[in-house]
Design a protein around this motif. Sequence first.
Motif, PDB file in Angstrom:
ATOM      1  N   SER A 430       0.873  -1.165   0.000  1.00 29.39           N
ATOM      2  CA  SER A 430       0.000   0.000   0.000  1.00 29.39           C
ATOM      3  C   SER A 430       0.910   1.214   0.000  1.00 29.39           C
ATOM      4  CB  SER A 430      -0.903  -0.012   1.240  1.00 29.39           C
ATOM      5  OG  SER A 430      -1.674   1.181   1.295  1.00 29.39           O
ATOM      6  N   LEU A 431       0.969   1.921  -1.126  1.00 27.01           N
ATOM      7  CA  LEU A 431       1.936   2.986  -1.298  1.00 27.01           C
ATOM      8  C   LEU A 431       1.253   4.278  -1.713  1.00 27.01           C
ATOM      9  CD1 LEU A 431       4.809   1.168  -3.231  1.00 27.01           C
ATOM     10  CD2 LEU A 431       4.896   2.002  -0.889  1.00 27.01           C
ATOM     11  N   ARG A 432       1.855   5.362  -1.279  1.00 24.40           N
ATOM     12  CA  ARG A 432       1.477   6.677  -1.788  1.00 24.40           C
ATOM     13  C   ARG A 432       2.630   7.147  -2.662  1.00 24.40           C
ATOM     14  NH1 ARG A 432      -2.373  10.272  -1.087  1.00 24.40           N
ATOM     15  NH2 ARG A 432      -1.971  12.486  -1.461  1.00 24.40           N
ATOM     16  N   VAL A 433       2.339   7.362  -3.938  1.00 22.71           N
ATOM     17  CA  VAL A 433       3.354   7.772  -4.908  1.00 22.71           C
ATOM     18  C   VAL A 433       2.979   9.161  -5.391  1.00 22.71           C
ATOM     19  CG1 VAL A 433       4.559   7.188  -7.027  1.00 22.71           C
ATOM     20  CG2 VAL A 433       3.622   5.371  -5.597  1.00 22.71           C
ATOM     21  N   GLY A 434       3.700  10.172  -4.925  1.00 25.76           N
ATOM     22  CA  GLY A 434       3.291  11.535  -5.224  1.00 25.76           C
ATOM     23  C   GLY A 434       1.927  11.787  -4.599  1.00 25.76           C
ATOM     24  N   ARG A 435       0.923  12.063  -5.424  1.00 22.78           N
ATOM     25  CA  ARG A 435      -0.440  12.273  -4.931  1.00 22.78           C
ATOM     26  C   ARG A 435      -1.324  11.051  -5.126  1.00 22.78           C
ATOM     27  NH1 ARG A 435      -1.887  18.395  -7.095  1.00 22.78           N
ATOM     28  NH2 ARG A 435      -0.185  19.496  -6.022  1.00 22.78           N
ATOM     29  N   ALA A 436      -0.778  10.018  -5.716  1.00 25.26           N
ATOM     30  CA  ALA A 436      -1.587   8.834  -6.027  1.00 25.26           C
ATOM     31  C   ALA A 436      -1.398   7.769  -4.959  1.00 25.26           C
ATOM     32  CB  ALA A 436      -1.193   8.268  -7.391  1.00 25.26           C
ATOM     33  N   SER A 437      -2.485   7.047  -4.660  1.00 26.19           N
ATOM     34  CA  SER A 437      -2.447   5.906  -3.750  1.00 26.19           C
ATOM     35  C   SER A 437      -2.552   4.638  -4.577  1.00 26.19           C
ATOM     36  CB  SER A 437      -3.588   5.972  -2.733  1.00 26.19           C
ATOM     37  OG  SER A 437      -3.432   7.097  -1.887  1.00 26.19           O
ATOM     38  N   VAL A 438      -1.665   3.697  -4.313  1.00 22.93           N
ATOM     39  CA  VAL A 438      -1.603   2.462  -5.098  1.00 22.93           C
ATOM     40  C   VAL A 438      -1.612   1.285  -4.143  1.00 22.93           C
ATOM     41  CG1 VAL A 438      -0.304   1.124  -6.783  1.00 22.93           C
ATOM     42  CG2 VAL A 438      -0.262   3.623  -6.888  1.00 22.93           C
ATOM     43  N   ARG A 439      -2.450   0.308  -4.420  1.00 16.37           N
ATOM     44  CA  ARG A 439      -2.495  -0.930  -3.642  1.00 16.37           C
ATOM     45  C   ARG A 439      -2.290  -2.106  -4.594  1.00 16.37           C
ATOM     46  NH1 ARG A 439      -4.626  -0.465   1.518  1.00 16.37           N
ATOM     47  NH2 ARG A 439      -5.538   1.587   2.010  1.00 16.37           N
ATOM     48  N   PHE A 440      -1.628  -3.118  -4.110  1.00 19.08           N
ATOM     49  CA  PHE A 440      -1.467  -4.345  -4.895  1.00 19.08           C
ATOM     50  C   PHE A 440      -1.372  -5.515  -3.939  1.00 19.08           C
ATOM     51  CE2 PHE A 440       2.420  -1.954  -4.436  1.00 19.08           C
ATOM     52  CZ  PHE A 440       3.353  -2.843  -3.924  1.00 19.08           C
ATOM     53  N   VAL A 463       3.258  -5.152 -10.419  1.00 16.11           N
ATOM     54  CA  VAL A 463       3.054  -3.973  -9.576  1.00 16.11           C
ATOM     55  C   VAL A 463       2.488  -2.869 -10.451  1.00 16.11           C
ATOM     56  CG1 VAL A 463       4.159  -2.242  -8.109  1.00 16.11           C
ATOM     57  CG2 VAL A 463       4.940  -4.618  -8.053  1.00 16.11           C
ATOM     58  N   PRO A 464       1.347  -2.287 -10.072  1.00 21.91           N
ATOM     59  CA  PRO A 464       0.733  -1.276 -10.947  1.00 21.91           C
ATOM     60  C   PRO A 464       1.536   0.017 -10.962  1.00 21.91           C
ATOM     61  CG  PRO A 464      -0.513  -1.488  -8.904  1.00 21.91           C
ATOM     62  CD  PRO A 464       0.518  -2.573  -8.889  1.00 21.91           C
ATOM     63  N   GLN A 465       1.317   0.779 -12.047  1.00 18.81           N
ATOM     64  CA  GLN A 465       1.933   2.104 -12.155  1.00 18.81           C
ATOM     65  C   GLN A 465       1.126   3.094 -11.312  1.00 18.81           C
ATOM     66  OE1 GLN A 465       4.702   2.536 -12.997  1.00 18.81           O
ATOM     67  NE2 GLN A 465       5.215   2.082 -15.110  1.00 18.81           N
ATOM     68  N   PRO A 466       1.727   4.164 -10.777  1.00 16.95           N
ATOM     69  CA  PRO A 466       3.144   4.514 -10.943  1.00 16.95           C
ATOM     70  C   PRO A 466       4.054   3.902  -9.890  1.00 16.95           C
ATOM     71  CG  PRO A 466       2.011   6.274  -9.811  1.00 16.95           C
ATOM     72  CD  PRO A 466       0.973   5.228 -10.083  1.00 16.95           C
ATOM     73  N   ALA A 467       3.536   2.932  -9.093  1.00 13.07           N
ATOM     74  CA  ALA A 467       4.344   2.384  -8.004  1.00 13.07           C
ATOM     75  C   ALA A 467       5.548   1.616  -8.513  1.00 13.07           C
ATOM     76  CB  ALA A 467       3.471   1.483  -7.131  1.00 13.07           C
ATOM     77  N   ALA A 468       5.376   0.847  -9.617  1.00 13.19           N
ATOM     78  CA  ALA A 468       6.483   0.020 -10.095  1.00 13.19           C
ATOM     79  C   ALA A 468       7.697   0.865 -10.429  1.00 13.19           C
ATOM     80  CB  ALA A 468       6.034  -0.788 -11.313  1.00 13.19           C
ATOM     81  N   ARG A 469       7.464   1.969 -11.149  1.00 13.47           N
ATOM     82  CA  ARG A 469       8.597   2.816 -11.521  1.00 13.47           C
ATOM     83  C   ARG A 469       9.175   3.514 -10.288  1.00 13.47           C
ATOM     84  NH1 ARG A 469       6.081   4.735 -15.461  1.00 13.47           N
ATOM     85  NH2 ARG A 469       5.338   6.595 -14.404  1.00 13.47           N
ATOM     86  N   ARG A 536       7.550 -13.939   1.544  1.00  9.36           N
ATOM     87  CA  ARG A 536       6.440 -12.999   1.430  1.00  9.36           C
ATOM     88  C   ARG A 536       6.959 -11.611   1.756  1.00  9.36           C
ATOM     89  NH1 ARG A 536       1.829 -15.387   0.366  1.00  9.36           N
ATOM     90  NH2 ARG A 536       0.789 -13.355   0.464  1.00  9.36           N
ATOM     91  N   THR A 537       6.557 -10.616   0.949  1.00  4.28           N
ATOM     92  CA  THR A 537       7.047  -9.252   1.090  1.00  4.28           C
ATOM     93  C   THR A 537       5.866  -8.303   1.201  1.00  4.28           C
ATOM     94  OG1 THR A 537       9.001  -9.771  -0.241  1.00  4.28           O
ATOM     95  CG2 THR A 537       8.451  -7.443   0.013  1.00  4.28           C
ATOM     96  N   HIS A 538       5.979  -7.346   2.134  1.00  9.62           N
ATOM     97  CA  HIS A 538       4.960  -6.313   2.256  1.00  9.62           C
ATOM     98  C   HIS A 538       5.654  -4.952   2.261  1.00  9.62           C
ATOM     99  CE1 HIS A 538       1.037  -4.612   3.186  1.00  9.62           C
ATOM    100  NE2 HIS A 538       1.645  -3.804   4.033  1.00  9.62           N
ATOM    101  N   ILE A 539       5.152  -4.036   1.430  1.00  6.90           N
ATOM    102  CA  ILE A 539       5.736  -2.704   1.289  1.00  6.90           C
ATOM    103  C   ILE A 539       4.648  -1.684   1.610  1.00  6.90           C
ATOM    104  CG2 ILE A 539       6.962  -1.133  -0.250  1.00  6.90           C
ATOM    105  CD1 ILE A 539       7.691  -3.527  -1.981  1.00  6.90           C
ATOM    106  N   GLN A 540       4.955  -0.738   2.525  1.00  9.24           N
ATOM    107  CA  GLN A 540       3.956   0.243   2.921  1.00  9.24           C
ATOM    108  C   GLN A 540       4.638   1.572   3.211  1.00  9.24           C
ATOM    109  OE1 GLN A 540       1.383  -1.062   6.006  1.00  9.24           O
ATOM    110  NE2 GLN A 540       0.220   0.830   6.141  1.00  9.24           N
ATOM    111  N   GLY A 541       4.009   2.669   2.788  1.00  7.60           N
ATOM    112  CA  GLY A 541       4.554   3.987   3.072  1.00  7.60           C
ATOM    113  C   GLY A 541       4.448   4.893   1.876  1.00  7.60           C
ATOM    114  N   GLU A 542       5.429   5.789   1.730  1.00  7.05           N
ATOM    115  CA  GLU A 542       5.420   6.798   0.682  1.00  7.05           C
ATOM    116  C   GLU A 542       6.757   6.793  -0.025  1.00  7.05           C
ATOM    117  OE1 GLU A 542       4.370  11.581   0.156  1.00  7.05           O
ATOM    118  OE2 GLU A 542       4.628  10.700   2.159  1.00  7.05           O
ATOM    119  N   VAL A 543       6.723   6.910  -1.348  1.00  8.12           N
ATOM    120  CA  VAL A 543       7.944   6.947  -2.154  1.00  8.12           C
ATOM    121  C   VAL A 543       7.842   8.103  -3.144  1.00  8.12           C
ATOM    122  CG1 VAL A 543       8.518   4.498  -1.971  1.00  8.12           C
ATOM    123  CG2 VAL A 543       6.934   5.244  -3.730  1.00  8.12           C
TER     124      VAL A 543
END
Length: 1341
Positions: A430-440, A463-469, A536-543
């Motif tokens: 669950s990531l916040r990328v700039g102003r976008a929120s992305v979950r996968f 991993v959906p965009q823009p999180a993958a990049r 198993r990997t979990h990623i959470q926060g802001e990039v």
Amino acid sequence: MRAVLAVLAAVLAVGTALSRPGLLPHGPARGDARLRPGDDESSPGVLLRRALRLYGRSARRLYVGTNGVISTQDFPRETQYVDDDFPTDFPVIAPFLADLDTSGDRGNIYYRQDDSRDVLDQAVGYIQAGFPRSAGTFVPTNAFIATWEDVGAYQELSQDPEPSTKLNTFQAVIAYNDEDTYTIFLYPSGGLQFLGTRPKESYNVQLELPARVGFSWGDSDDPKRDGLFFHSLASSEQALRNLERESNTGIPGVWVFHVGSSEHVEPGGAEEAAPAVPQSPPEHPNPSTAGYTHPLSSHTSMAQRPSHGSRTPVLLGFVPGRRDTQEQSHWLRGDGGTRQSHSANPSSYSSGHHGVGVEEDVHFNPDVFTYSTASKETCAQHHGRCSPHAFCTDYSAGFCCHCRATFYGNGRQCLPEGAVHRLNGKVSGSLRVGRASVRFQDVDLHAYIVGSDGRAYTAISGVPQPAARALLPLLPVGGLFAWLFALEEPGSENGFSITGAEFTQSLEVTFYPGGETVQVTQTAEGLGPDNYLSLRTHIQGEVPFLPENVTVHVTPYKELYSYSSSAVTSSGQREYVVAAGTANQTLSYRLRQNVTFSGCPHARPPARQRLSVGRAFALFDGHEHVLRYALAARIGLARDDAENPGVSPCHDGTHTCQALARCQPGVGTEYTCECTAGYRGDGRGCQDVDECAEGLSQCSPFSVCLNVPGSYRCECRGGYRPAGDGQECVPLAPPSDPCEDGRHPCAPGDRARCLSRGDGRATCECLPGYTGDGIHCSDVDECAESPCHPAAICYNTPGSFSCRCRPGYEGDGFQCTYAVEGNPQRLTPCQHERMYPREVPPLGDGHVPQCDEQGRYRPLQCHGSSGHCWCVDAAGQEIAGTRTAPGTTPPRCGSPESIQQLTPCEHARMYPREVPPGPSPVGDGHVPQCDEQGQYRPLQCHSSSGHCWCVDAAGQEIAGTRTAPGTTPPRCGSPEPTERPPSMCERWRQSLLEHYGGSPRGDQYVPQCDPSGDFRPLQCHGDSGYCWCVEQSGREIPGTRSEPGTTPPCLPSVAPPSVRPQPRPDVSPPAAGTFLLYAQGQQIGYLPLNGTRLQKEAAKTLLSLHGSIVVGIDYDCRERMIYWTDVAGRTISRAGLEPGSEPETIISSGLISPEGLAVDHLRRAVFWTDSGLDRIERARLDGSERRVLFDTDLVNPRAIAVDPVRGNLYWTDWNREAPKIETSTVNGANRRVLVHRDIGLPNGLTFDPFSKLLCWADAGTKHLECTFPDGTGRRVIQSNLNYPFSIISYANHFYHTDWRRDGVIAVNKETGAFTDEYLPEQRSHLYGITAVYPYCPGARK
């Protein structure tokens, strides 16, 4: 400096280009060894007087090869590398890699070691011309010189009776000392007289592969699929032609590279502008929409060192920090732009990019356990918890497991040392990328570990965009595996040796300057049955947000780990470079991590160890949506202060520099803090510089300056947008809709429709019932296909047609019956034939039979115009021996009842007719089987082919009853009387079947009825692929007719069920059953498609043809036959797709080099090109009626394609002096040139019957392009092909064979993206390719 001036003076004295005296001295007078003459020779290993550093590794021997290469190991067979693209399987320095030959005293190859002062001075002069600052103090102690003097290209004596007079001269110099190495390539003026060589496997096929110039590391277990590193200087004709004209040193023909201390090749010319050589300006990306802009600064390659200078503003897409302008590296641009070093890039479709290969998931669910000291556990009780490759030891507080020799791990899990390991897992986030929120959730992670040298490759897909990049900089995700499986130095242990396969890693990363924080948790869950580690990997926060088309580069780093009995901790700060176009930005993040595990209480891990990552790459493949990390690491002990001056605080994260500052290591533990670009201060306190307020920005008029942390950006004011140069702002004019304002070229609205593309352009499309390109639409004459009842008249109307029964008949035109005093009745055979006369052999005009009052045939029949007369039986069949000539007495014919007449079955046995083609056509005459009364037996079987089918009382085949040879025959019996009268659909169907002779051709329409007699909602036209929806009466519903390959969603017209799922009208996958056929030397390969994806696992050899070289290939959809040309046997052959079909040669003489081939399934014709005779010919599909269409104005005809519906033929001629694409009718009329500008080597050609586009693949320009059949509307689909040979179109993809990749490559038609590739296990060149559809595409309506 004296050496540089001496070299420049020598060059200027002889002119602007390098002369042969500009080469370093060579030849027997200088003590050179001479390589043995031949085609594929290599020198013995030359033991160097002192070791040199090449690509960061030590080398003690060098080998020189005939084919323009130097290596640190002996060469494989030339077939394994000469024709392939970079990278090679082994380390290479390649001044001109091609198939060279010095047989017959055609040139010499010299090589030697040298440490003489004159040679070293000349070498260092060239080096310092390319590296004036970094090589200013470089003093070489040794040089290795290899010279190829007047060498020629390999030629086949059978093809080239006279040796070519074109010879090449070039030189490679490796200058080195104990610490560093440089390489010099020298190309004297006129030294490159040929730019490529013909592959040995090409036989008669005229092909020339350009040479390759550059460097290749060659370090991989699977060199064609794994992460490889190389540097390409030139691989196209234009780039090769520029080698002696341009330079990266300022001296034309002299190219210098730094190849020693770095694992990246650094080209010269990056440190200051090269003198006296005019260069092209750097290329800038084109702007997109207003509000988004692009970084603008001079180009620098990955390997070049940055230099500080004035900053250039950008119209913003993203600016996380200040960009320092870097000085431009001007060098060879012939390959479409400035070249640069390439690393492990995931795209395996374009030259210079090879991906990390990982295998698919293997699922398992191991038992999880922990060590326990709370109870007295012993080996006797619990030895089963140890790995099968471990031994158990009892201690006072419990037991521990230890891996045996040749294995490593924590004892609970042990892996073989030096082996390749694989890891599978799932990633959620669950990531916040700039102003976008992305979950996968649960996307796939695969890792591939090369334990022998500590390499770890990681791939995360989905991993959906823009999180993958945005995750590109997060290298610690893959860094965990680098620590786990690092190469162990003596006395050290990697992570797996301590934790095994059960642990939890907690990682926190904070990015600067934005302060974004992200947490990563990775939990290892044990080993599976095949030693696959599960994670198993979990990623959470802001990039931080990263825009498209950026790359992230991570410099080698070191990391300090501290150990306890159940935890490992580490912290530090890392820098990474974000490259966007020609702008590079250095950013950083701070990380803290710990790894917890249940360890053996008696284990004694080292207190501290240092992980050294020598190579680190982060890559994102936008086509496959895969995020990849690649690292190479080793782990060793962290020495104490007595042995080591200490770890720099910059490396272990204990420095006191502010987050906005960069820590610069000094001597020992000393360091300094420097504010990063865009900030000022002492490093322990940094403040942002407001470039806008201080007047430091360089924004253009009509833009505003916006300060951002560490930099600034320029945004266009309202009503303006970025100009083409990315710097200026120009007024914003929204594109108008040409379909609304009438500025489109489409045909009138009653014939075509205009489709707006949203960018100010429009496309045109003909309406149903019309054909054309949308600009010119002509009415389709539906009446040409006789859609009406035989007793009706068809009236063609614009865009449609109508049917009306003839006078005396009643019906709707699709079904007509004869009316007698208002009562419809069926025609007798004689009456039907009078209305529709048939030809009577041997007469050429139609005979109208004479009928009596009851509608029966009169016994005596005479031809009205010729005067022939004869007797007939009751069925109207001529009685043999009764025909009389004109002017003679007619025969005496009795009543039909008095004549002993043959039944229709007996007549057919006496005069066998050809069985009309069905699902599996027989082709030769069928003799029917009759019963004792002379009637047709219900079951009929073909005596030679084995096909069987049922017939009705008239001997007509009953549709759907035919069975294949070797299968159970159908059960046939007398037809049951129907309880209901025939429906309109059934009567129309029966009438057309009678009209077509009982079995229609594939291009004739027959209505499809359901079991209740109603029209099926979906009607299709034979095997043409056209389908439409109908009303209850059978009439077509306007606007529902579809192109081949798609079917419209039709609702039933009678009593539909209350709930009926409908397919989405915008989602219609290609028809099932399509596959590709490709020619590969002595075989034809089969490659099925799943939609448009290549089903590589199902690929196989379809046909082995020993002694042949198959080049052109095409398919006849009517008879399911493959046709091909054979340049070795000089023949054209065919074979059926049915099992057991044998090849049949249809053309066996009068050919020299038959290459391209095309089949016209409508006209039953085959067309081919012959580059030996310079001809284009055609023949019937059986080889008969052969004739030459063209034998003038042809030099090298190759590819050929046909449009059967419109009757047009297209072909390419790759005459190097004047390449072209031509067209004519299939009969050879109206020949004209379609394309002759901006093409090079048009090898492949295809006509798409659905889009009506002609497309070609060009091995010279590297382009895939399309145009309309009249030559208009030309556009580039893909501009970075390798070396295409043949191409075919299917659905929304192109598929082409490639001689560099030796495989089949898939390209998306809309985006031009490479989407897939298939590389056969057997490596050899692939020639022609074609698609096999489950229907005949593009037939007439």
